[in-house]
Design a protein around this motif. Sequence first.
Motif, short mmCIF file in Angstrom:
data_model
loop_
_atom_site.label_atom_id
_atom_site.label_comp_id
_atom_site.label_asym_id
_atom_site.label_seq_id
_atom_site.Cartn_x
_atom_site.Cartn_y
_atom_site.Cartn_z
N ALA A 47 0.47 4.56 -2.34
CA ALA A 47 0.28 5.87 -1.70
C ALA A 47 1.37 6.85 -2.11
O ALA A 47 1.11 8.04 -2.30
CB ALA A 47 0.26 5.71 -0.19
N SER B 275 -4.67 2.42 4.48
CA SER B 275 -4.99 1.28 3.63
C SER B 275 -6.11 0.51 4.31
O SER B 275 -5.95 0.03 5.43
CB SER B 275 -3.77 0.38 3.45
OG SER B 275 -4.15 -0.94 3.10
N ILE C 247 -7.14 2.87 -0.83
CA ILE C 247 -6.23 3.76 -0.12
C ILE C 247 -6.85 5.15 -0.05
O ILE C 247 -7.30 5.70 -1.06
CB ILE C 247 -4.87 3.80 -0.82
CG1 ILE C 247 -4.18 2.44 -0.65
CG2 ILE C 247 -3.99 4.91 -0.25
CD1 ILE C 247 -2.89 2.31 -1.40
N ASP D 230 -7.14 -3.26 -2.74
CA ASP D 230 -7.12 -2.36 -1.58
C ASP D 230 -7.89 -1.09 -1.91
O ASP D 230 -8.25 -0.85 -3.07
CB ASP D 230 -5.66 -2.00 -1.23
CG ASP D 230 -5.48 -1.55 0.22
OD1 ASP D 230 -6.50 -1.24 0.88
OD2 ASP D 230 -4.33 -1.51 0.69
N PRO E 184 0.81 -1.22 0.00
CA PRO E 184 0.00 0.00 0.00
C PRO E 184 0.85 1.27 0.00
O PRO E 184 0.48 2.28 -0.61
CB PRO E 184 -0.81 -0.13 1.29
CG PRO E 184 -0.91 -1.59 1.53
CD PRO E 184 0.41 -2.15 1.08
N ARG F 83 -7.18 -2.35 3.55
CA ARG F 83 -6.76 -3.74 3.67
C ARG F 83 -5.90 -3.93 4.90
O ARG F 83 -6.09 -4.87 5.68
CB ARG F 83 -5.98 -4.16 2.41
CG ARG F 83 -5.56 -5.59 2.38
CD ARG F 83 -6.73 -6.54 2.16
NE ARG F 83 -7.32 -6.38 0.84
CZ ARG F 83 -8.44 -7.03 0.47
NH1 ARG F 83 -9.06 -7.84 1.30
NH2 ARG F 83 -8.93 -6.84 -0.75
N GLU F 84 -4.93 -3.03 5.12
CA GLU F 84 -4.05 -3.14 6.29
C GLU F 84 -4.82 -2.95 7.59
O GLU F 84 -4.48 -3.55 8.61
CB GLU F 84 -2.92 -2.12 6.19
CG GLU F 84 -1.83 -2.47 5.20
CD GLU F 84 -0.66 -1.53 5.25
OE1 GLU F 84 -0.84 -0.39 5.73
OE2 GLU F 84 0.45 -1.92 4.84
N ILE G 266 -6.40 -1.04 -7.51
CA ILE G 266 -6.41 -0.46 -6.16
C ILE G 266 -7.28 0.79 -6.26
O ILE G 266 -7.07 1.64 -7.14
CB ILE G 266 -5.00 -0.10 -5.68
CG1 ILE G 266 -4.16 -1.37 -5.51
CG2 ILE G 266 -5.06 0.67 -4.37
CD1 ILE G 266 -2.70 -1.09 -5.19
#
Length: 231
Positions: free
Chosen positions: A117, A224, A215, A213, A113, A226-227, A177
């Motif tokens: 970014a 993120s 972002i 993802d 990510p 996903r994170e 993404i």
Amino acid sequence: MGVLEYRFTIKELPAEERPREKLVKNGAESLSDAELLALIIRVGNKKRTAVELSQDILNYFGGLKSLNYLSINELTGIKGVGLAKAVQLKAVAELSRRLGTLAGEEKEVIKSPKDAAYLLMPELRYLTQEVFKLVLLDIKNQLIKMPLISKGGLTSSIVHPREVFKEAIRNSAAAVILAHNHPSGIPEPSKDDINVTERLIKAGKIIGIDVLDHIIIGDGIFISMREKGII
């Protein structure tokens, strides 16, 4: 006696139809080839606006690709194209060729990510309006393109799966993404952000394009989904 035809100059056109204003508002991708060339040559002549003169150049030689091999003499042979304009056009064509060579030799690979970014931050962090973009990736997670999809808050009516995946399919992307900015500078996802993301993930599964993802870009910081375990 014939009717005298009045022709508008670019400055007399509505602001939303002028190439420079269109680029600032909607991005360079919103302009036609002729409009982009018009921004380079800047002025036309007594009979043709810069856009019309640019279109003449494209029509006469068969499109943008011709700029790669035309000589200065051939360009100056077009009425309204002097030495200065011809040199500008050749310089842009050469820069384009070199950029194309670089793109072919070294493609950006998105491994995390943070990588995505890093690419998005310079453009999105200072915007005062919310915009939604895609990061299109090939099967090796190499960057293909980052198209603008919409401007305005993230709602299902603005960010529609049809528009999102049309770009992905057109560019043969294997995965995408999602990305947008928060003008407040705080990249905390809203309920609408989460709802839109879940909808696009479901649509991607049906089509066969992975949504890796989402972002959200703030002022020098990002999140993120996903994170964070949101998706």
